[in-house]
Motif scaffolding. Structure first.
Motif, mmCIF file in Angstrom:
data_model
loop_
_atom_site.group_PDB
_atom_site.id
_atom_site.type_symbol
_atom_site.label_atom_id
_atom_site.label_comp_id
_atom_site.label_asym_id
_atom_site.label_seq_id
_atom_site.Cartn_x
_atom_site.Cartn_y
_atom_site.Cartn_z
ATOM 1 N N SER A 89 -6.251 -27.166 8.325
ATOM 2 C CA SER A 89 -5.015 -26.918 7.583
ATOM 3 C C SER A 89 -4.670 -25.439 7.628
ATOM 4 N N HIS A 90 -3.397 -25.146 7.698
ATOM 5 C CA HIS A 90 -2.932 -23.762 7.785
ATOM 6 C C HIS A 90 -1.674 -23.595 6.939
ATOM 7 N N ARG A 91 -1.398 -22.359 6.562
ATOM 8 C CA ARG A 91 -0.141 -22.056 5.903
ATOM 9 C C ARG A 91 0.948 -21.968 6.954
ATOM 10 N N ALA A 92 1.940 -22.831 6.844
ATOM 11 C CA ALA A 92 2.990 -22.898 7.851
ATOM 12 C C ALA A 92 3.794 -21.604 7.915
ATOM 13 N N ASP A 93 4.066 -20.996 6.757
ATOM 14 C CA ASP A 93 4.854 -19.764 6.764
ATOM 15 C C ASP A 93 4.095 -18.625 7.438
ATOM 16 N N HIS A 94 2.767 -18.600 7.323
ATOM 17 C CA HIS A 94 1.976 -17.567 7.999
ATOM 18 C C HIS A 94 1.998 -17.763 9.511
ATOM 19 N N ILE A 95 1.918 -19.013 9.956
ATOM 20 C CA ILE A 95 1.980 -19.279 11.395
ATOM 21 C C ILE A 95 3.313 -18.792 11.950
ATOM 22 N N VAL A 96 4.389 -19.036 11.225
ATOM 23 C CA VAL A 96 5.713 -18.578 11.655
ATOM 24 C C VAL A 96 5.762 -17.059 11.698
ATOM 25 N N GLU A 151 10.151 -12.580 9.136
ATOM 26 C CA GLU A 151 9.276 -11.910 8.178
ATOM 27 C C GLU A 151 9.245 -12.570 6.805
ATOM 28 N N ASP A 152 10.193 -13.446 6.511
ATOM 29 C CA ASP A 152 10.287 -13.988 5.153
ATOM 30 C C ASP A 152 10.253 -15.511 5.143
ATOM 31 N N ALA A 153 9.382 -16.091 5.960
ATOM 32 C CA ALA A 153 9.306 -17.555 6.037
ATOM 33 C C ALA A 153 8.909 -18.177 4.704
ATOM 34 N N GLU A 154 8.161 -17.435 3.894
ATOM 35 C CA GLU A 154 7.705 -17.969 2.602
ATOM 36 C C GLU A 154 8.876 -18.356 1.709
ATOM 37 N N SER A 155 10.017 -17.675 1.863
ATOM 38 C CA SER A 155 11.168 -17.947 1.001
ATOM 39 C C SER A 155 12.085 -19.031 1.555
ATOM 40 N N MET A 156 11.753 -19.569 2.720
ATOM 41 C CA MET A 156 12.615 -20.570 3.355
ATOM 42 C C MET A 156 12.292 -21.979 2.854
#
Length: 590
Positions: free
Chosen positions: A94-101, A108-113
């Motif tokens: 398992s991985h954090r998808a926003d980190h992979i992006v 730079e701001d996938a976490e907010s998407m």
């Protein structure tokens, strides 16, 4: 940030930090602080406490790390404390998808998407699993709650959670804390303690872990009256990275003073600006390189729903900008939520300068009518009428004007009550004050990240006598050890005299290490590598200046960064080292 990183290698070899339970294969995201790291961490915590608690006149608490489920229902953590999880279809990791992006694109701001947008990006860029390289396009992304769940007591009837932040331990105790503060705003409450987040993919050593130490201040203010003393920090210059500059194609860092960013509206809230100034001075004092430091404003998509504005302190580490601290104006969100869920008062009484007479709508429902009419719902209808009178007295006035009824709704069902049965009237009341819900300003930082940043920013290498010297240029105030004491040789009474010096320095409250192993140059190198700012050598000149019955004479005092040496009387040594550690004098003053 692999094991080949010089900071990680030095940290393990010299006892700053290492992965926990390594004998059992280790557990990702958990670290043990060794002797050097524990001392450095404690010193950083002590300087934060001195600056944010003692100098600011705040209170400090120490709340439990396990709290019952209702606390996190009220705070919103059960519903909204999530990260994006994507699972590899091949290896199952398992991985954090926003980190992979963010790691594999320019985004730079996938976490907010939104999740749907991140799924589109994964497919568009044909992103792959960091573990095995399998394609992740088409894999569903799920929200994963980061809190560790437990049970309080036997069985599962009392669920609880390890706290994901220290703040809630302050908010839930607000009624009692307000009493301690004599209900006088503003007042601040600080806490330094462990927090826990079940990270999907811990990484980058101490920078993303599952257990960490937070230092937080919750300042409770009257938003209509309380203002910070900006003069104390108005001349503090710092690099600011506002949201509009981040969104511009040619956006730049704004170098300005705290006074200027408030005057120009770059930082809208003066309380946030005040703590940015305090924090800048503090980070500089513990060894953060100001050329690799900035304050970045949250973009609109990053803002928490309760935050009117938020800025992060960030540092450049290993080529990346990492968050060190957050500075948020939380409004009355937290106290209002806990008040609603607990049905307790989370307010303070605000005294007026002069009593005032106000009109107050009241109801006195005729229960002899409500009881037969509404049966078991009568009490709920009476409560709803009282709430409506406070919120919308015109509804009663309008009903009085046309002789009609007032309608209230309970669990989706409407109840009409003739206005004459409500007992509605407007009373004149003289009030000496009112209960208000304070607003909260929160500076919150991670101690572990600060420690790692200080190590990274203080590390350097130079060459002495054809040999590489590794140095941690830690400020003396936070260095794990203040002074190393060595006998020049382990014979002729030198070691005995050196140990006597050690005892005298420890009695004076100094952190001292003793080393008589190997050549004197090697011993200096060992202390340079762990950041010890000063070393004392007891040599034959020391013995020649006194006798065996006292500690007269002088010793060689060496300064780490310049390697310069000076002779200092033993009688003055403890006082001299204390003044050097505290910054009262410089080595060049000796």
């Amino acid at each position: 940030m692999s094991e080949g990183n010089p900071i990680v290698e030095l940290a393990k070899r010299r006892g700053f930090f290492l992965q926990s339970a390594d004998a059992y294969g280790g557990v990702s995201g958990f670290y043990t602080f060794g002797p050097e790291g524990a001392a450095l961490k404690q010193n950083i915590e002590d300087t934060w406490r001195e600056r944010f608690t003692i100098q600011e006149g705040n209170m400090e608490v120490d709340a439990p790390t396990v709290m019952p489920e209702p606390v996190f229902e009220a705070s919103g953590h059960l519903e909204g404390f999530d990260d994006m999880l994507i699972e590899c279809p091949e290896c199952g990791d398992s991985h954090r998808a926003d980190h992979i992006v963010e790691d594999n694109t320019d985004i730079e701001d996938a976490e907010s998407m939104a999740i749907e947008r991140v799924e589109e990006i994964v497919a568009e860029y044909e992103l792959t699993c960091p573990t095995c390289g399998a394609g992740l396009a088409g894999q569903a992304i799920q929200q994963f709650n980061l809190m560790f769940e437990t049970n309080i007591g036997p069985g599962s009837s009392s669920p609880g959670y390890l706290r994901p932040e220290t703040a809630q331990g302050i908010f839930v105790e607000f009624p009692q804390l307000a009493e301690y503060a004599r209900n006088q705003l503003p007042f601040g409450v600080t806490q330094i303690g462990r927090a826990y987040r079940n990270e999907i993919s811990p990484r980058k050593s101490l920078l993303r872990v599952r257990e960490f130490t937070q230092a937080e201040l919750e300042l409770f203010i009257d938003p209509e009256e309380d203002e910070p003393d900006l003069e104390r920090v108005a001349d503090v210059t710092a690099p600011f990275y506002p949201a509009d500059e981040q969104q511009s194609d040619d956006g730049e860092i704004v170098e300005a003073t705290v006074g200027e960013v408030v005057e120009e509206g770059i930082v809208a809230d003066p309380w946030i600006a005040y703590y940015l100034g305090i924090a800048k001075r503090w980070y500089e004092s513990i060894g953060v390189d100001m050329d690799r430091f900035r304050f970045r404003q949250h973009l609109p998509g990053e803002l928490a729903h309760y935050a009117a504005d938020c800025w992060d302190a960030e540092a450049e580490v290993d080529g990346d900008w990492i968050e060190l601290a957050g500075f948020a104006y939380r409004g009355d969100y937290d106290l209002s939520k806990h008040a609603a869920h607990s049905e307790e008062e989370f307010t303070v009484f605000k005294q007026y300068d002069e009593p005032v007479t106000v009109e107050r709508p009241t109801v006195d429902p005729d229960m002899s009518y409500l009881g037969p009419e509404f049966g078991g719902d009568a009490a709920a209808v009476a409560d709803a009428l009282e709430t409506l009178a406070e919120r919308d007295p015109d509804a009663f006035r309008d009903a009085q004007a046309d002789g009609g009824a007032v309608t209230v709704e309970i669990d989706g069902q409407a109840y009409a009550v003739p206005v004459e049965k409500t007992g509605f009237e407007i009373e004149e009341v003289t009030e000496s004050g009112e209960h208000i819900t304070p607003h909260v300003v929160e500076p919150s930082l991670g101690i572990d990240r600060a420690l790692y940043t200080v190590l990274d920013h203080s590390y350097r290498e130079d060459e002495i006598d054809g040999e590489i010297r590794r140095v941690l240029e830690l400020p003396p105030e936070v260095a794990p050890t203040t002074v190393g004491v060595f006998p020049l040789m382990d014979r002729d009474g030198l070691a005995d005299r050196a140990r006597e010096v050690v005892d005298r320095l420890r009695d004076a409250g100094l952190a001292v290490t003793y080393d008589d192993s190997g050549a004197i140059g090697r011993r200096y190198r060992r202390q340079d590598e762990v950041g010890t700012p000063f070393c004392v050598t007891v040599d034959y000149e020391t013995l020649g200046e006194g006798d065996d019955s006292d500690l007269e004479g002088t010793v060689t005092l060496r300064e780490r960064d310049t390697t310069e040496q000076k002779r200092v009387p033993i009688s003055d040594l403890a006082e001299t080292l204390t003044e050097l550690r505290d910054g009262d004098i410089e080595f060049t003053d000796l």
